[in-house]
Design a protein around this motif. Sequence first.
Motif: not given
Length: 322
Positions: A185-193, A235-241
């Motif tokens: 959920i945090g990853l999705v929020l970071l992508v949106m923001i 890198f964080s978004m890709a790694g998190g996914a």
Amino acid sequence: MAFPVRVRLLVVAVALLSIAAAVPTQAQKRGPDGAPNPTASVIDEQTLLKQSPRVEGRVDIPDPRAGVLIEPAGRTWQYVHEVLLHRASAVIILGTIAILGLAYLSVGQIRIAEGRSGKKILRFKAFERFAHWLTAVSFVVLALTGLNLTFGKVLLLPVIGPDAFTLVSQAAKYVHDFTGFSFAIGLVLLVMIFFRDNLFQKIDLDWIKQGGGFIKNKHAPAGRFNFGEKLVYWFSMAGGAAVSVSGFLMLFPFFGFGIAGMQLAQIVHTVVAVLFIALILAHIYIGTIGMEGAFEAMGTGEVDLNWAKEHHDHWIAQQLAK
């Protein structure tokens, strides 16, 4: 002799022969002490060993994979998972810590060149900080519980003993599984923001040419996020996914995948998670002891004006123009 009598005699003879044939079978199903032997009809060990290197038995449950007792590919997988990945993980994590330690000893903390101005400017709003800390805290919990599952038997078990280690590891497993949802959920929020602010621009090339501000007497221009921060973000978004998808596949095993697919998911999850930990260690270093004034951005949301001019001059110029 009448025909019905002959039929009756034939039926009796067949019944007697059936009983006689069943007696040895019943005898075989009992052990030396006369007790029933439930394994008498199972394939004996020598017969199984003759099937080497792949050994399969008979099972009554619908899943035929449960009958595979020994498989060469399984031994290779066990060596990769229990030896090679563990060693590589230890080298990467300890190596990252050592490099960061040397950086601090040689460079020290990056200070604000003109000192603090005493004036503050808002850098991150409350909801932006919430999304960051939701993801950050979830990641730390996942990292600690994941490292326990990987290195706990070597590091923690000898210290606290088997009983306590069993309780800790069982709790860590459940915490790890459920924390994965808050992390996603945090990853999705970071992508949106922060997606728009982390798109690469021409100013990032100027930041690279100036050495990112690490070369003396050279100022590196930057917008709200500099090129280094953008790399950490992507890198964080890709790694998190990657760890989220592979983690959910392991949380619901064999959901559309076979053994090879599950093994691949574990390798991806382990390798990406370890590299992710190394990246976040560097991120934590820069955001705390590595750079003066950096932690305040996600702590209170406000940063010193001189800090903003030094590290994000284009962004602060836009903010002041508003």
